[in-house]
Design a protein around this motif. Sequence first.
Motif, PDB file in Angstrom:
ATOM      1  N   ALA A 138       0.811  -1.213   0.000  1.00  0.00           N
ATOM      2  CA  ALA A 138       0.000   0.000   0.000  1.00  0.00           C
ATOM      3  C   ALA A 138       0.849   1.270   0.000  1.00  0.00           C
ATOM      4  CB  ALA A 138      -0.940   0.004   1.204  1.00  0.00           C
ATOM      5  N   VAL A 139       1.981   1.253   0.722  1.00  0.00           N
ATOM      6  CA  VAL A 139       2.792   2.467   0.827  1.00  0.00           C
ATOM      7  C   VAL A 139       3.880   2.534  -0.237  1.00  0.00           C
ATOM      8  CG1 VAL A 139       2.366   2.636   3.304  1.00  0.00           C
ATOM      9  CG2 VAL A 139       4.432   1.477   2.490  1.00  0.00           C
ATOM     10  N   SER A 140       3.922   1.554  -1.131  1.00  0.00           N
ATOM     11  CA  SER A 140       4.900   1.601  -2.216  1.00  0.00           C
ATOM     12  C   SER A 140       4.648   2.822  -3.095  1.00  0.00           C
ATOM     13  CB  SER A 140       4.819   0.334  -3.069  1.00  0.00           C
ATOM     14  OG  SER A 140       5.586   0.471  -4.255  1.00  0.00           O
ATOM     15  N   PRO A 141       5.689   3.541  -3.508  1.00  0.00           N
ATOM     16  CA  PRO A 141       5.485   4.667  -4.424  1.00  0.00           C
ATOM     17  C   PRO A 141       4.777   4.252  -5.713  1.00  0.00           C
ATOM     18  CG  PRO A 141       7.719   4.680  -3.541  1.00  0.00           C
ATOM     19  CD  PRO A 141       7.101   3.392  -3.106  1.00  0.00           C
ATOM     20  N   ALA A 142       4.915   2.984  -6.094  1.00  0.00           N
ATOM     21  CA  ALA A 142       4.249   2.516  -7.307  1.00  0.00           C
ATOM     22  C   ALA A 142       2.734   2.584  -7.168  1.00  0.00           C
ATOM     23  CB  ALA A 142       4.689   1.086  -7.621  1.00  0.00           C
ATOM     24  N   PHE A 143       2.215   2.293  -5.973  1.00  0.00           N
ATOM     25  CA  PHE A 143       0.773   2.372  -5.747  1.00  0.00           C
ATOM     26  C   PHE A 143       0.301   3.802  -5.950  1.00  0.00           C
ATOM     27  CE2 PHE A 143      -2.923   0.334  -3.549  1.00  0.00           C
ATOM     28  CZ  PHE A 143      -3.750   1.442  -3.504  1.00  0.00           C
ATOM     29  N   MET A 144       1.006   4.748  -5.344  1.00  0.00           N
ATOM     30  CA  MET A 144       0.579   6.140  -5.432  1.00  0.00           C
ATOM     31  C   MET A 144       0.747   6.685  -6.844  1.00  0.00           C
ATOM     32  SD  MET A 144      -0.794   8.631  -3.812  1.00  0.00           S
ATOM     33  CE  MET A 144      -0.689   8.040  -2.113  1.00  0.00           C
ATOM     34  N   GLN A 383       8.609   7.973   0.554  1.00  0.00           N
ATOM     35  CA  GLN A 383       8.728   8.261  -0.881  1.00  0.00           C
ATOM     36  C   GLN A 383       7.351   8.341  -1.535  1.00  0.00           C
ATOM     37  OE1 GLN A 383      11.170   9.278  -2.524  1.00  0.00           O
ATOM     38  NE2 GLN A 383      10.468   9.108  -4.628  1.00  0.00           N
ATOM     39  N   SER A 384       6.407   7.550  -1.041  1.00  0.00           N
ATOM     40  CA  SER A 384       5.047   7.624  -1.568  1.00  0.00           C
ATOM     41  C   SER A 384       4.420   8.982  -1.255  1.00  0.00           C
ATOM     42  CB  SER A 384       4.194   6.502  -0.969  1.00  0.00           C
ATOM     43  OG  SER A 384       2.911   6.474  -1.551  1.00  0.00           O
ATOM     44  N   VAL A 385       4.687   9.501  -0.061  1.00  0.00           N
ATOM     45  CA  VAL A 385       4.212  10.843   0.291  1.00  0.00           C
ATOM     46  C   VAL A 385       4.832  11.880  -0.633  1.00  0.00           C
ATOM     47  CG1 VAL A 385       4.217  12.613   2.089  1.00  0.00           C
ATOM     48  CG2 VAL A 385       3.742  10.235   2.684  1.00  0.00           C
ATOM     49  N   ASN A 386       6.084  11.681  -0.983  1.00  0.00           N
ATOM     50  CA  ASN A 386       6.753  12.596  -1.902  1.00  0.00           C
ATOM     51  C   ASN A 386       6.095  12.563  -3.280  1.00  0.00           C
ATOM     52  OD1 ASN A 386       8.888  14.448  -2.600  1.00  0.00           O
ATOM     53  ND2 ASN A 386       9.879  12.776  -3.695  1.00  0.00           N
ATOM     54  N   VAL A 387       5.736  11.364  -3.737  1.00  0.00           N
ATOM     55  CA  VAL A 387       5.018  11.237  -5.008  1.00  0.00           C
ATOM     56  C   VAL A 387       3.694  11.987  -4.940  1.00  0.00           C
ATOM     57  CG1 VAL A 387       3.818   9.619  -6.528  1.00  0.00           C
ATOM     58  CG2 VAL A 387       6.098   9.066  -5.667  1.00  0.00           C
ATOM     59  N   PHE A 388       2.976  11.821  -3.843  1.00  0.00           N
ATOM     60  CA  PHE A 388       1.697  12.513  -3.670  1.00  0.00           C
ATOM     61  C   PHE A 388       1.887  14.026  -3.694  1.00  0.00           C
ATOM     62  CE2 PHE A 388      -1.313  14.588  -0.763  1.00  0.00           C
ATOM     63  CZ  PHE A 388      -2.510  14.267  -1.366  1.00  0.00           C
ATOM     64  N   ARG A 389       2.897  14.510  -2.985  1.00  0.00           N
ATOM     65  CA  ARG A 389       3.147  15.950  -2.931  1.00  0.00           C
ATOM     66  C   ARG A 389       3.473  16.510  -4.310  1.00  0.00           C
ATOM     67  NH1 ARG A 389       7.508  18.917  -3.006  1.00  0.00           N
ATOM     68  NH2 ARG A 389       8.845  17.066  -2.962  1.00  0.00           N
ATOM     69  N   GLN A 390       4.345  15.837  -5.032  1.00  0.00           N
ATOM     70  CA  GLN A 390       4.734  16.333  -6.346  1.00  0.00           C
ATOM     71  C   GLN A 390       3.593  16.270  -7.349  1.00  0.00           C
ATOM     72  OE1 GLN A 390       8.120  13.962  -7.412  1.00  0.00           O
ATOM     73  NE2 GLN A 390       9.557  15.197  -6.219  1.00  0.00           N
ATOM     74  N   SER A 391       2.689  15.335  -7.153  1.00  0.00           N
ATOM     75  CA  SER A 391       1.632  15.131  -8.141  1.00  0.00           C
ATOM     76  C   SER A 391       0.555  16.199  -8.088  1.00  0.00           C
ATOM     77  CB  SER A 391       0.985  13.756  -7.942  1.00  0.00           C
ATOM     78  OG  SER A 391       0.266  13.720  -6.723  1.00  0.00           O
ATOM     79  N   LEU A 392       0.574  17.051  -7.097  1.00  0.00           N
ATOM     80  CA  LEU A 392      -0.436  18.097  -6.994  1.00  0.00           C
ATOM     81  C   LEU A 392      -0.071  19.340  -7.795  1.00  0.00           C
ATOM     82  CD1 LEU A 392      -1.330  17.805  -3.200  1.00  0.00           C
ATOM     83  CD2 LEU A 392      -2.415  16.703  -5.160  1.00  0.00           C
ATOM     84  N   THR A 393       1.117  19.343  -8.405  1.00  0.00           N
ATOM     85  CA  THR A 393       1.571  20.471  -9.220  1.00  0.00           C
ATOM     86  C   THR A 393       1.566  20.080 -10.687  1.00  0.00           C
ATOM     87  OG1 THR A 393       3.002  21.235  -7.417  1.00  0.00           O
ATOM     88  CG2 THR A 393       3.442  22.097  -9.624  1.00  0.00           C
TER      89      THR A 393
END
Length: 511
Positions: A138-144, A383-393
């Motif tokens: 679930a917390v894998s960056p690939a999921f996000m 790293q998944s949180v980082n993917v989420f953060r970057q994806s909002l821009t």
Amino acid sequence: MSPPPVRTRADWLGRAAALVLGIVTVLSVVRAFGPLTYPGDLWRQSDTASMARNYAEHGPHLFLPQINWGGNGPGYVESELPIMPWLTGILYTLFGEHEVLGRLVSLAFMLLATWAFWGLAKRILPPAAARWALIAWAVSPAFMRWGTAFMPEATVLAFTMLALLAFCRWLQEDRPVWLVATAAAVAMAGLAKPTSLHVGLVMGVWLLLSARDRLRRPSLYLAGLAALVLPVLWLRYAAGLHETYGNTFGVLSGGDSKFATLDMLLSPDLYLGNLRTEVIFLYGVVGVPFALLGVAWLWRLRRGAVAAPFLLAGALGLLVYYLALGRYTGSDLGIQYHVYSMPYAAAAVGIGVVAAQRLLRRRVGGALLGLLGVLTVMALGAQSVNVFRQSLTDDAGVLGTCATQLAAVSAPDDLVVVGTDSTTTMDGVSNNFQEPVVLYRADRYGWVLAADRYLPEALASDEVRGARWFVNPVPGQLPAGSPLATWLADNGQQVRTAQADGCDVWRLLPS
């Protein structure tokens, strides 16, 4: 193979896994309302979203996928079976065109893949390791990253996981129904993305390690052949679309090659590129030491470890797959090719976390061990949180600007030529140079002009066929005094400039 474990009562770790999955799902829904981001994924998402829009506008004909860069033709394109954009197109017809609908379709497939992975993990891992594996999944960056991407990765992962789950049940229960289910799931995965057919190699090694006596059964080979029938028929049909209309993603008939050359196989860049992608986007960096510990723990207990054949088969299958398709898997252009690593990575990490807990149990108290567990989840998910953060821009950059400028000056029915910095060949092989972002965002149709075809005769040919606009997102490719710049000065009117508006746009004068 050992029989499937009996159902265990819910405990704090099980509730924690459910909570983590719930949080990730909520964040994924939030992300689904954001922009289509990441330069490496943006072009693929734009193509998939274009196909969904065309299904909604021109009819939900599943076998006639359309893109926007087909020139003055209908834009039918050779692709994998477009299950995800087709479903999205139906939703567009019902609820209007909203990109979030397509991204929620992807999330639905990712949750289906999660359900199948959980069913598999419970059958090959002890209860605690299975729960930790679900958390790692679930917390894998690939999921996000791909769970809500407007791409077919979540779709093919769902069918691949269903295939692995059904195959595991066949190994454990030896019931024909599960062999049939395996063949059906493999066929659907192969239709969604032909690259998924490497799972057949994974299953072959898994069977060899776990129940080699079944290799003598004719039913096994009949199921394998049956699984290939629909993918082969579709690939041949899709190749016919390329032959007739000239548009392709490079699936089978040419136009692009995904296979590694000998020079690539001998270059360390291929191996370092694959390693980098796995470490960052599958393991989130922190998962690597846990996975290594999990593999070491399995080696120590290999005689009784049901997960060992699964992980070994996965490692061998992925190694062959990543090297064979090394032209993309080893570069940033093919990060999505690594989505198949998710089940093996999550299982290894889950085993490693349990092994670490057992090593620490004699040295720390229960409260501290619980705190370390919470910190482990946070570290694995960083790293998944980082993917989420970057994806909002919105990261569309100059391509987004060009689309806005083009939409402002052109009419909906105008045909357009869009330039790109990609070339028709790369490293000596055919290259899919198409650039769909501008055409999708501006909702226009037309052609893409490859960087090595920035020639007057190429653009003049498209103008004769109906092109009324030329968009150049790469001003450096059109220096003053170049043949194409000179031709445009005589045959076009520049209405937007990169200096003033962020993009060069010319109105083409009729010849």
